[in-house]
Design a protein around this motif. Structure first.
Motif, PDB file in Angstrom:
ATOM      1  N   THR A  95      79.527 -10.651  -7.557  1.00  0.00           N
ATOM      2  CA  THR A  95      78.805 -11.931  -7.485  1.00  0.00           C
ATOM      3  C   THR A  95      77.535 -11.663  -6.591  1.00  0.00           C
ATOM      4  O   THR A  95      77.603 -11.050  -5.527  1.00  0.00           O
ATOM      5  N   PRO A 129      75.935 -23.491  -3.688  1.00  0.00           N
ATOM      6  CA  PRO A 129      76.066 -23.490  -5.084  1.00  0.00           C
ATOM      7  C   PRO A 129      77.281 -23.826  -5.535  1.00  0.00           C
ATOM      8  O   PRO A 129      78.390 -23.888  -4.732  1.00  0.00           O
ATOM      9  N   ALA A 131      78.453 -21.033 -10.165  1.00  0.00           N
ATOM     10  CA  ALA A 131      77.001 -20.722 -10.321  1.00  0.00           C
ATOM     11  C   ALA A 131      76.769 -19.264 -10.567  1.00  0.00           C
ATOM     12  O   ALA A 131      75.572 -18.861 -10.823  1.00  0.00           O
ATOM     13  N   PHE A 144      76.495 -17.072  -8.140  1.00  0.00           N
ATOM     14  CA  PHE A 144      75.873 -16.503  -6.592  1.00  0.00           C
ATOM     15  C   PHE A 144      76.406 -17.141  -5.383  1.00  0.00           C
ATOM     16  O   PHE A 144      76.717 -18.256  -5.636  1.00  0.00           O
ATOM     17  N   ASP A 145      76.499 -16.619  -4.470  1.00  0.00           N
ATOM     18  CA  ASP A 145      76.806 -17.299  -3.109  1.00  0.00           C
ATOM     19  C   ASP A 145      75.717 -17.110  -2.238  1.00  0.00           C
ATOM     20  O   ASP A 145      74.838 -16.199  -2.129  1.00  0.00           O
ATOM     21  N   LEU A 192      67.331 -23.790  -3.140  1.00  0.00           N
ATOM     22  CA  LEU A 192      68.576 -23.299  -4.047  1.00  0.00           C
ATOM     23  C   LEU A 192      68.482 -22.911  -5.320  1.00  0.00           C
ATOM     24  O   LEU A 192      68.840 -21.851  -5.767  1.00  0.00           O
ATOM     25  N   GLY A 220      68.822 -19.064  -6.863  1.00  0.00           N
ATOM     26  CA  GLY A 220      69.818 -18.794  -7.900  1.00  0.00           C
ATOM     27  C   GLY A 220      69.212 -18.085  -9.043  1.00  0.00           C
ATOM     28  O   GLY A 220      69.953 -17.137  -9.588  1.00  0.00           O
ATOM     29  N   LEU A 245      70.824 -14.226 -10.160  1.00  0.00           N
ATOM     30  CA  LEU A 245      71.411 -14.141 -11.387  1.00  0.00           C
ATOM     31  C   LEU A 245      70.206 -13.030 -12.249  1.00  0.00           C
ATOM     32  O   LEU A 245      71.111 -12.411 -12.936  1.00  0.00           O
TER      33      LEU A 245
END
Length: 249
Positions: free
Chosen positions: A2, A18, A22, A24-25, A234, A238, A242
């Motif tokens: 991730t 997220p 999602a 991702f962290d 955010l 994201g 990604l």
């Protein structure tokens, strides 16, 4: 694996997380501790035509103190209140103050929504000790009498050596500093190796002051959030996370 993004904020409201799917962290670091200061009662003795709030912290510290809030409401009885950003506006509304002006995510944007001539206006600026002078100077140039009310200071926390090592090792796909103070802390506490890595890492900002700071430190790619709030930042983070994630096996 991730993807992870780093968010550095200088106190106040937590950054959103997220959803579980999602992809991702978010790793969040608070760069400063907030210490309320005692504004002098004289700051609210004279009536004012306008008060401009540029942060949720200033709203909370001023209006959550009943005695200070009463003095503030008295001096603004015939005046208006402006908020910088939707989040600051919502913080005011939760405390029973409806802003007449809601500007974009940086202080000087308020000027675009005010008359060109402000002769005779007294303008209160509830703010932190580290606030920039851009808004105050712009108001003075238009003839306003500016009354800064310093409500809090931000004290930087110590360097986080584990975070520094994580940055230097390339542990983050993107990063966001939510204020100029947060950006300064990040670079002033980063090792040479971490600084080099940050310069090659995409960044997201909320306003132009933070963008100017990152540009001056050689960040290769700086994107502004579509809206000057955490939720929008955010979303931008994201997208970067990604895009950087390896394709599934």
């Amino acid at each position: 694996m991730t993807s992870r993004v780093l968010v550095v904020r200088s106190g106040g409201t937590p950054f959103p997380r997220p959803g579980p799917d999602a992809g991702f962290d978010v790793v969040e670091k608070v760069s400063h501790s907030i210490f309320p200061l005692h504004a002098a009662p004289a700051d609210f003795k004279q009536p004012a035509e306008l008060a401009v709030f540029t942060s949720q912290i200033a709203v909370r510290i001023l209006l959550d103190d009943p005695a200070r809030a009463l003095r503030f409401r008295g001096c603004l009885a015939e005046g208006r209140v402006a908020a910088v950003g939707d989040a600051t506006a919502e913080a005011l509304r939760r405390r029973g103050v409806e802003p007449a002006i809601v500007a974009a995510g940086y202080g000087a944007s308020v000027l675009d929504m005010l008359p060109a001539e402000l002769d005779g206006w007294r303008v209160i600026l509830p703010r932190g000790a580290d606030a920039t002078e851009e808004l105050a100077e712009g108001l003075r140039r238009r003839g306003a009498r500016v009354a800064p009310v310093v409500l809090y200071r931000k004290d930087p926390v110590a360097q986080d050596v584990d975070l520094d090592a994580d940055i230097a090792a390339g542990g983050f796909s993107a990063f966001c500093t939510t204020s100029p103070a947060a950006a300064r802390w990040l670079f002033e506490t980063s090792s040479e190796a971490a600084t080099r890595r940050l310069r090659a890492t995409p960044a997201v900002v909320l306003g132009r002051s933070t963008r100017r700071y990152l540009d001056s430190h050689g960040i290769a790619r700086v994107a502004a959030a579509r809206e000057p709030n955490f939720a929008s930042a955010l979303g931008e983070l994201g997208g970067l996370a990604l895009a950087a994630a390896p394709p599934p096996a």
